[in-house]
Design an enzyme around this catalytic site. Structure first.
Site, PDB file in Angstrom:
ATOM      1  N   GLY A 137      57.467  45.440  37.283  1.00  0.00           N
ATOM      2  CA  GLY A 137      58.292  44.347  36.776  1.00  0.00           C
ATOM      3  C   GLY A 137      59.563  44.088  37.555  1.00  0.00           C
ATOM      4  O   GLY A 137      60.369  43.248  37.150  1.00  0.00           O
ATOM      5  N   PRO A 183      54.808  48.999  40.682  1.00  0.00           N
ATOM      6  CA  PRO A 183      55.253  47.700  41.172  1.00  0.00           C
ATOM      7  C   PRO A 183      54.106  46.889  41.771  1.00  0.00           C
ATOM      8  O   PRO A 183      53.275  47.436  42.487  1.00  0.00           O
ATOM      9  CB  PRO A 183      56.272  48.068  42.257  1.00  0.00           C
ATOM     10  N   ARG A 238      54.496  42.764  42.159  1.00  0.00           N
ATOM     11  CA  ARG A 238      55.232  41.650  42.758  1.00  0.00           C
ATOM     12  C   ARG A 238      56.259  42.100  43.802  1.00  0.00           C
ATOM     13  O   ARG A 238      56.386  41.490  44.857  1.00  0.00           O
ATOM     14  CB  ARG A 238      55.953  40.917  41.611  1.00  0.00           C
ATOM     15  N   CYS A 246      43.107  17.309  39.915  1.00  0.00           N
ATOM     16  CA  CYS A 246      43.082  16.129  39.061  1.00  0.00           C
ATOM     17  C   CYS A 246      43.765  16.454  37.740  1.00  0.00           C
ATOM     18  O   CYS A 246      43.104  16.613  36.708  1.00  0.00           O
ATOM     19  CB  CYS A 246      41.645  15.708  38.850  1.00  0.00           C
ATOM     20  N   TYR A 252      50.315  37.223  42.638  1.00  0.00           N
ATOM     21  CA  TYR A 252      49.699  36.402  41.589  1.00  0.00           C
ATOM     22  C   TYR A 252      49.395  34.975  42.042  1.00  0.00           C
ATOM     23  O   TYR A 252      49.374  34.057  41.231  1.00  0.00           O
ATOM     24  CB  TYR A 252      50.573  36.401  40.322  1.00  0.00           C
TER      25      TYR A 252
END
Ligand code: LLP
Length: 457
Positions: free
Chosen positions: A265, A308, A310, A378, A408
């Site tokens: 985080g 960890p 990210r 679309c 992500y």
């Protein structure tokens, strides 16, 4: 190629441009990543293209390891949360550093095993693991299962018993701490699908059951309070709460918490507004809180594990797109469309996540106009950046780089509108290495089966 490294970065950094890792701008005004011209990458591999600056990944991993290595007596593990970006090459890179790996599904586990990742260093997460997934984990003899709920506790014990096999486990607990982050990615508060709540007795019962389960070896506790966190208080609060229970469990059940996994985080800098702490600050606060609590409660200091995702991979990723159509609505806004969008990066649509962009072939031009960067899906909400600054000179055919897309993005990519998934390239020292090939239209239909009763008109 001449790079105006420092001076150029400073000049550009003063505008809205935000460069990460080895990113720089060449004398001809092209964005350069890992010593490779981004415009050349786009031409060679096509767009959209995920580009990863592997030197930056290595740097982040080293920062975590160095932060922990400062504590000589401490036992610790850094497990890369592969949900952030899982491919064979990435898992292999992680393994070069001897990290552990957090996987959260049979697919992530399979990828890790295929990458040759040592099974004993794999930690298995998930709030609804199937029997097949648990069997895959047991067959591979992975290091540890992080048990999320009573159903899993029961199933895992039964499976282990039927195979006469033991499994080390952690229990995922929910400490009731709210991290300051988006509601969808906040997981440590009481109303969450994850884990055993501490404050209503669920976790107590789980500890007792785990201790009684003959084939499960309860090593400790896990919690994950959320993602993209910019302060240390949440971690410290969660640690203090968990320790108050650990003391109770020691006294009441004789259980010693030998491992405390505090999850991941740690925040990163998507835009100038984001102000993450140096990674060592998070680690220092976590270690200090764990040592203080252990001492105060006369408990032995547990091994500290983190997960960890990210913060290891996010800033190293850049997505390259080709600029196509634009639409200027006088007095309202100008839309500039690129050849990807929510299929390769769902985060803006799902979490209102903010990103910064650079015109990769005009990186020296002053970003003097405000535009909205739209995708090609679309759906009206397919907007990558609502307020982006780009040079007036930016036009169709240019290459647009959206920064900090490493976490992500690829891992949450979809085939919406049957867009093929982009390729992934690792760059370092002037070399580009294709690590995931671009999907073809044939890949897209490769699992489709024809209508059995089909008769053409
Ligand atoms: N450990 C556990 C148990 C987790 O659930 C997560 C993330 C991590 C570690 C890694 O967290 P990180 O260091 O990457 O923040 N898709 C969302 C993020 C969902 C996070 C899910 N769990 C996003 O794009 O922001």
């Amino acid at each position: 190629m001449h790079f105006h490294k420092k001076a150029e970065r400073e000049r550009i950094g003063k505008g809205r441009l935000l460069l990460h890792g080895t990113q720089t701008v060449s004398s001809e005004g092209h964005l350069v990543i890992g010593g490779v011209d981004a415009v050349e990458l786009a031409h060679e591999f096509g767009t959209p293209l995920y580009v990863y600056d592997t030197a930056l990944i290595r740097e982040r991993i080293r920062q975590f390891k160095t932060a922990f290595a400062a504590y000589k007596e401490l036992e610790w593990q850094v497990a890369y949360a592969s949900k952030a970006f899982s491919t064979i090459a990435m898992i292999q890179l992680v393994n070069e550093f001897g990290l552990s790996l957090d996987v959260v599904s049979g697919g992530e586990l399979y990828t890790a095993l295929k990458a040759g990742f040592p099974a004993e260093n794999i930690h298995f997460h998930g709030n609804n693991k199937s029997d097949d997934e648990l069997v895959l984990a047991l067959d591979a003899k992975i290091g540890i299962d992080i048990v999320d709920n009573f159903y899993e506790l029961e199933r895992l014990e039964e499976l282990c018993a039927s195979r006469d096999q033991k499994m080390e486990i952690l229990l995922r607990v929910t400490p009731g701490v709210e991290a300051h982050t988006h509601e969808f990615i906040m997981t440590g508060h009481d109303d969450t699908k994850f884990g055993f709540n501490l404050d209503n007795g669920m976790a107590d019962r789980a500890v007792l059951l785990a201790l009684k389960a003959p084939h499960l070896i309860l090593k400790g506790v896990h919690c994950h309070i959320g993602s993209q966190i910019f302060e240390t208080e949440g971690f410290v609060r969660a640690i203090r709460i968990i320790f108050s229970y650990a003391e109770k469990w020691k006294d009441a059940y004789g259980f010693t918490m030998r491992v405390l996994n505090v999850g991941g985080g740690f925040g990163i800098k998507y835009t100038e507004e984001d102000l993450p702490l140096p990674l060592s600050k998070y680690i220092d606060s976590i270690v200090a809180a764990v040592c203080e609590e252990s001492r105060a409660r006369s408990l032995s200091i547990p091994a500290i594990w983190i997960e960890p995702g990210r913060s290891i991979i996010g800033e190293s990723g850049t997505t390259l797109y080709t600029v196509g159509a634009s639409k200027n609505i006088p007095g309202i806004r100008k839309y500039v469309a690129v050849d990807g969008g929510m299929a390769d990066n769902i985060r803006p649509a799902l979490y209102q996540a903010h990103y910064a962009a650079i015109c990769a072939n005009r990186a020296k031009d002053v970003a003097d106009q405000s535009v909205t960067i739209a995708g090609k899906c679309c759906e009206n909400g397919d907007v990558l950046i609502k307020e982006s600054r780009l040079p007036e000179s930016c036009r169709s055919g240019d290459i647009l780089a959206v920064l900090c897309t490493g976490a992500y993005g690829y891992s949450m990519a979809s085939h919406y509108n049957r867009l093929p998934n982009p390729a992934v390239v690792f760059v370092e020292n002037g070399e580009a290495d294709l690590v995931v090939r671009r999907e073809t239209y044939d890949d897209l239909i490769s699992n489709d089966l024809p209508l059995k009763t089909y008769s053409a008109h």
